[in-house]
Design a protein around this motif. Structure first.
Motif, PDB file in Angstrom:
ATOM      1  N   THR A   1       0.659  -1.030   0.031  1.00 41.01           N
ATOM      2  CA  THR A   1      -0.266  -0.121  -0.001  1.00 41.01           C
ATOM      3  C   THR A   1       0.800   1.177   0.063  1.00 41.01           C
ATOM      4  N   PHE A   2       0.702   2.036  -0.963  1.00 37.25           N
ATOM      5  CA  PHE A   2       1.402   3.123  -1.083  1.00 37.25           C
ATOM      6  C   PHE A   2       0.569   4.475  -0.722  1.00 37.25           C
ATOM      7  N   HIS A   3       1.050   5.163   0.295  1.00 39.67           N
ATOM      8  CA  HIS A   3       0.256   6.465   0.621  1.00 39.67           C
ATOM      9  C   HIS A   3       1.078   7.725   0.212  1.00 39.67           C
ATOM     10  N   GLY A   4       0.155   8.304  -0.395  1.00 39.59           N
ATOM     11  CA  GLY A   4       0.660   9.695  -1.022  1.00 39.59           C
ATOM     12  C   GLY A   4       1.290  10.798  -0.060  1.00 39.59           C
TER      13      GLY A   4
ATOM     14  N   PRO B   1       1.919   9.762   3.656  1.00 37.42           N
ATOM     15  CA  PRO B   1       1.866   8.824   4.756  1.00 37.42           C
ATOM     16  C   PRO B   1       2.405   9.279   6.116  1.00 37.42           C
ATOM     17  N   SER B   2       1.764   8.769   7.197  1.00 40.20           N
ATOM     18  CA  SER B   2       2.050   8.754   8.476  1.00 40.20           C
ATOM     19  C   SER B   2       3.414   8.188   8.653  1.00 40.20           C
ATOM     20  N   GLU B   3       4.072   8.323   9.842  1.00 39.37           N
ATOM     21  CA  GLU B   3       5.206   7.115  10.075  1.00 39.37           C
ATOM     22  C   GLU B   3       4.858   5.766  10.138  1.00 39.37           C
ATOM     23  N   ALA B   4       3.887   5.595  10.652  1.00 43.74           N
ATOM     24  CA  ALA B   4       3.327   4.345  10.648  1.00 43.74           C
ATOM     25  C   ALA B   4       3.157   3.503   9.315  1.00 43.74           C
ATOM     26  N   HIS B   5       2.561   4.336   8.280  1.00 46.81           N
ATOM     27  CA  HIS B   5       2.406   3.943   6.994  1.00 46.81           C
ATOM     28  C   HIS B   5       3.819   3.728   6.314  1.00 46.81           C
ATOM     29  N   LYS B   6       4.559   4.817   6.417  1.00 46.77           N
ATOM     30  CA  LYS B   6       5.904   4.530   6.023  1.00 46.77           C
ATOM     31  C   LYS B   6       6.676   3.239   6.542  1.00 46.77           C
ATOM     32  N   LEU B   7       6.493   2.968   7.791  1.00 44.66           N
ATOM     33  CA  LEU B   7       7.238   1.802   8.235  1.00 44.66           C
ATOM     34  C   LEU B   7       6.642   0.365   7.585  1.00 44.66           C
ATOM     35  N   LYS B   8       5.367   0.634   7.535  1.00 44.96           N
ATOM     36  CA  LYS B   8       4.759  -0.541   7.031  1.00 44.96           C
ATOM     37  C   LYS B   8       4.786  -0.740   5.516  1.00 44.96           C
ATOM     38  N   PHE B   9       4.882   0.379   4.834  1.00 44.45           N
ATOM     39  CA  PHE B   9       5.036   0.279   3.334  1.00 44.45           C
ATOM     40  C   PHE B   9       6.609  -0.413   3.152  1.00 44.45           C
ATOM     41  N   GLN B  10       7.595   0.141   3.863  1.00 44.54           N
ATOM     42  CA  GLN B  10       9.086  -0.158   3.564  1.00 44.54           C
ATOM     43  C   GLN B  10       9.256  -1.521   4.023  1.00 44.54           C
TER      44      GLN B  10
ATOM     45  N   SER C   1      -1.467  -0.935  -4.037  1.00 44.37           N
ATOM     46  CA  SER C   1      -2.792  -0.474  -3.547  1.00 44.37           C
ATOM     47  C   SER C   1      -2.332   1.112  -3.396  1.00 44.37           C
ATOM     48  N   ILE C   2      -3.041   2.141  -3.857  1.00 42.02           N
ATOM     49  CA  ILE C   2      -2.647   3.335  -3.961  1.00 42.02           C
ATOM     50  C   ILE C   2      -3.606   4.283  -3.040  1.00 42.02           C
ATOM     51  N   VAL C   3      -3.345   5.091  -2.382  1.00 40.87           N
ATOM     52  CA  VAL C   3      -4.053   5.866  -1.343  1.00 40.87           C
ATOM     53  C   VAL C   3      -3.661   7.329  -1.077  1.00 40.87           C
ATOM     54  N   ASN C   4      -4.496   8.080  -1.772  1.00 37.48           N
ATOM     55  CA  ASN C   4      -4.236   9.654  -1.557  1.00 37.48           C
ATOM     56  C   ASN C   4      -3.006   9.923  -2.475  1.00 37.48           C
ATOM     57  N   LEU C   5      -2.847   9.715  -3.642  1.00 36.46           N
ATOM     58  CA  LEU C   5      -1.894  10.110  -4.422  1.00 36.46           C
ATOM     59  C   LEU C   5      -2.253  11.626  -4.881  1.00 36.46           C
TER      60      LEU C   5
ATOM     61  N   ALA D   1       4.675  12.876  -4.852  1.00 37.40           N
ATOM     62  CA  ALA D   1       4.403  11.565  -4.642  1.00 37.40           C
ATOM     63  C   ALA D   1       4.344  10.631  -5.835  1.00 37.40           C
ATOM     64  N   THR D   2       3.883  11.257  -6.907  1.00 43.38           N
ATOM     65  CA  THR D   2       3.801  10.214  -7.920  1.00 43.38           C
ATOM     66  C   THR D   2       4.960  10.092  -8.494  1.00 43.38           C
ATOM     67  N   GLN D   3       5.991  10.978  -8.520  1.00 44.16           N
ATOM     68  CA  GLN D   3       7.400  10.720  -8.831  1.00 44.16           C
ATOM     69  C   GLN D   3       8.080   9.480  -7.967  1.00 44.16           C
ATOM     70  N   LYS D   4       7.863   9.746  -6.791  1.00 36.94           N
ATOM     71  CA  LYS D   4       8.126   8.683  -5.682  1.00 36.94           C
ATOM     72  C   LYS D   4       7.724   7.225  -5.990  1.00 36.94           C
ATOM     73  N   PHE D   5       6.330   7.380  -6.518  1.00 38.41           N
ATOM     74  CA  PHE D   5       5.861   6.082  -6.674  1.00 38.41           C
ATOM     75  C   PHE D   5       6.323   5.573  -8.121  1.00 38.41           C
ATOM     76  N   GLN D   6       6.628   6.226  -9.029  1.00 34.96           N
ATOM     77  CA  GLN D   6       7.190   5.989 -10.165  1.00 34.96           C
ATOM     78  C   GLN D   6       8.303   5.238  -9.807  1.00 34.96           C
ATOM     79  N   ARG D   7       9.528   5.851  -9.176  1.00 32.80           N
ATOM     80  CA  ARG D   7      10.737   5.363  -8.998  1.00 32.80           C
ATOM     81  C   ARG D   7      10.749   4.226  -8.269  1.00 32.80           C
ATOM     82  N   THR D   8       9.700   3.983  -7.178  1.00 36.39           N
ATOM     83  CA  THR D   8       9.352   3.016  -6.470  1.00 36.39           C
ATOM     84  C   THR D   8       9.319   1.608  -7.171  1.00 36.39           C
TER      85      THR D   8
END
Length: 439
Positions: free
Chosen positions: A58-61, A63-72, A91-95, A100-107
Motif C-alpha cells: 500500500t503506497f500512501h501519497g 503517509p504517516s510514520e506508521a504508514h511509512k514503516l509498513k510500506f518499507q 494499492s494506492i491511497v491519496n496520491l 508523490a507520483t514521482q516517488k511512486f514511479q521510482r519505487t
C-alpha cells in the motif's frame, strides 16, 4: 539416587511444520519476524515459500510514520521473497502531489526491475486507481511509469493469468500499448481475466479504434472481461466470438453518463456471441444512465443479461421516469436475470406495483437490492410472495427512503413486518431492511 529428569519442552516445540506455516500465514510481517527469532525451526518456517506467494503493498501519497514503516517493510519482504511471488496487489491511497507520483514511479521501477530478474511465476497482478490522467502526473513520470509497466508485463506475460488495472485512466495509445504487452512473446495472450474498467480516459470513444480492436483480438483465452460500454462495438463482439468462444463466461460492463454510449451495436452481434457462448453471463452497471431511450439502445433483447445495476446518484429530474424500464425493458430478461440492484432517487413516482410485478416475473432472480422511495407495505407483499414460493429470492436488501416526519412510524411498521416473517428470514434469506429518512 534417581537421575534428574530432563527439562520438559513446550508443546510449541513439537508443533508440526504444516501447522506452524498456517500460524505464520495469519501473522503480519512484523509478527512473523519476531516469531522467527524463537528458534531455528521457526526461522525455517519464516522462509517457507508458501508464506510469500501473495503480497499487498500500500503506497500512501501523504503517509504517516506508521504508514511509512509498513510500506518499507512490505516492499523489503516482497523483494526478499520475490521468487515465490504469485499474486501481487499494489494499492494506492491519496496520491495527491507531483512529488508523490514521482516517488511512486521510482519505487515501482525499482520493484519491477527486481522481480523481472528473480520471479518466474507471477500469475495475478492488481494495480488500481492510478488515475494517470490527473495533473499531478507530470508527463515525464507518467511516460516512464507506463514504459516500465509495459516492459514488466512483457516479461511476465508467459505466466500472467489475471490483470486488474481499474481506473488507470490512460490515453488510447498508452492503454493499447499496455494490453499489447500481454501478447508480446507469441502475438497471443493467454490471460484469462482482465479488468479494464475506467482503464481509458473519460469521454474516449474507444469503440471507434481499429488499434483497440486489433489488440483485443490477440486475447485467446479470456474467461472474464470487465470493461466500459464505450469499448463495445460489433468488431469487439465478433473478436470475442472468434477468439474466446471456447473460454469466455462473463462480461462485466460499466456504462457511465460521461462515457460515450450512443454507438450502434447490432443485436445480431450479441446474438451470434450468445450462440457461440451458450453459458455467457453479461452484468451491466449503469451509472446515471437512466433514461429509457438510452437504456433501450444498450439493453438489446439478444444479450444474456444476468445482472443489472442502475444507480442514479443525486440525479433527480421530475421529467425522468424509471417505470418504462421496469415494465417494458427489464422483463426482456425474465428468464435469465439473477441479480437486480436499484439505487434510485424516485421521490416523484410510486413504483411498488411495477417493482413487485417485475420480481415475480423474473423466475431466476436470486438477489434483490433496492434503495428507493417505496411504501413499507411493499416489504410485506414481497415477503408474503416469497413465503408462498412465488419467487426464489435468497437475498433481500432494502433501504426505504421516506420523509423525516414519517420515519418513526414507518420504522415501527417495518419491525412488525420483520417479526411476522422472522422464521422465513432466519431460515432462508440474507435479509436487511431499514427506513432511511430524507430531508
Amino acid at each position: 539416587m534417581e537421575e534428574e529428569s530432563e527439562p520438559k519442552q513446550s508443546t510449541w516445540a513439537n508443533i508440526p511444520e504444516v501447522c506452524l506455516r498456517h500460524i505464520f500465514q495469519c501473522l503480519d510481517d512484523k509478527d512473523r519476524a519476531q516469531a522467527a527469532m524463537v528458534c531455528k525451526k521457526w526461522s525455517n518456517a519464516m522462509n517457507s515459500g508458501s508464506l510469500w506467494r501473495s503480497r499487498t503493498i500500500t503506497f500512501h501519497g501523504n503517509p504517516s510514520e506508521a504508514h511509512k514503516l509498513k510500506f518499507q517493510s512490505a516492499l523489503w519482504y516482497t523483494k526478499k521473497y520475490g521468487k515465490y511471488l504469485e499474486a501481487l496487489e499494489i494499492s494506492i491511497v491519496n496520491l495527491c502531489s507531483s512529488n508523490a507520483t514521482q516517488k511512486f514511479q521510482r519505487t515501482m521501477s525499482n520493484l519491477f526491475s527486481h522481480l523481472r530478474k528473480c520471479n518466474h511465476r507471477l500469475a495475478f497482478l492488481t494495480i488500481r486507481y492510478l488515475e494517470l490522467d490527473r495533473a499531478i502526473w507530470r508527463n515525464r513520470f507518467r511516460r516512464s511509469f507506463i514504459k516500465t509497466l509495459a516492459f514488466f508485463l512483457k516479461k511476465m506475460s508467459k505466466h500472467l493469468d489475471y490483470l486488474n488495472l481499474k481506473e488507470a485512466r490512460l490515453s488510447l495509445e498508452d492503454g493499447c500499448e499496455l494490453l499489447d504487452s500481454l501478447s508480446y512473446l507469441t502475438n497471443k495472450s493467454s490471460v484469462t481475466e482482465i479488468n479494464i474498467e475506467d482503464f481509458f480516459h473519460t469521454h474516449l470513444p474507444v469503440y471507434r479504434s481499429t488499434i483497440f480492436h486489433q489488440t483485443m483480438s490477440k486475447f485467446c483465452s479470456l474467461v472474464v472481461l470487465t470493461f466500459n460500454y464505450n469499448c463495445i462495438s460489433d468488431e469487439l463482439l465478433n473478436a470475442l466470438r472468434v477468439h474466446c468462444a471456447h473460454s469466455l463466461s462473463t462480461l462485466n460492463i460499466k456504462c457511465h453518463i460521461h462515457d460515450p454510449h450512443q454507438q450502434v451495436v447490432r443485436g445480431m452481434s450479441w446474438g451470434n456471441l450468445a450462440k457461440r457462448v451458450p453459458k455467457l453471463k453479461v452484468n451491466f452497471h449503469f451509472e446515471r444512465v437512466l433514461k429509457y431511450s438510452r437504456l433501450a439502445r444498450i439493453l438489446q433483447v439478444e444479450i444474456p443479461v444476468s445482472s443489472i445495476r442502475l444507480r442514479s446518484s443525486c440525479f433527480s429530474d421530475p421529467e425522468w421516469t424509471i417505470r418504462p424500464t421496469l415494465t417494458i425493458l427489464l422483463p426482456f430478461y425474465q428468464h435469465v436475470l439473477q441479480r437486480l440492484i436499484l439505487k434510485l432517487n424516485n421521490g416523484h413516482e410510486v413504483l411498488d406495483n411495477e417493482l413487485l410485478q417485475l420480481v415475480l416475473s423474473c423466475k431466476r432472480l436470486l438477489f434483490l437490492k433496492v434503495w428507493a422511495f417505496l411504501s413499507v407495505t411493499f416489504m410485506e407483499r414481497l415477503l408474503q410472495n416469497r413465503a408462498e414460493r412465488k419467487c426464489i429470492l435468497t437475498t433481500i436488501q432494502f433501504r426505504i427512503y421516506t420523509a423525516q416526519e414519517r420515519a418513526s412510524r414507518e420504522h415501527q411498521l417495518l419491525s412488525e413486518i420483520s417479526r411476522k416473517y422472522k422464521e422465513l428470514i432466519d431460515s432462508e434469506l440474507d435479509y436487511f431492511a431499514v427506513i432511511y429518512p430524507t430531508v
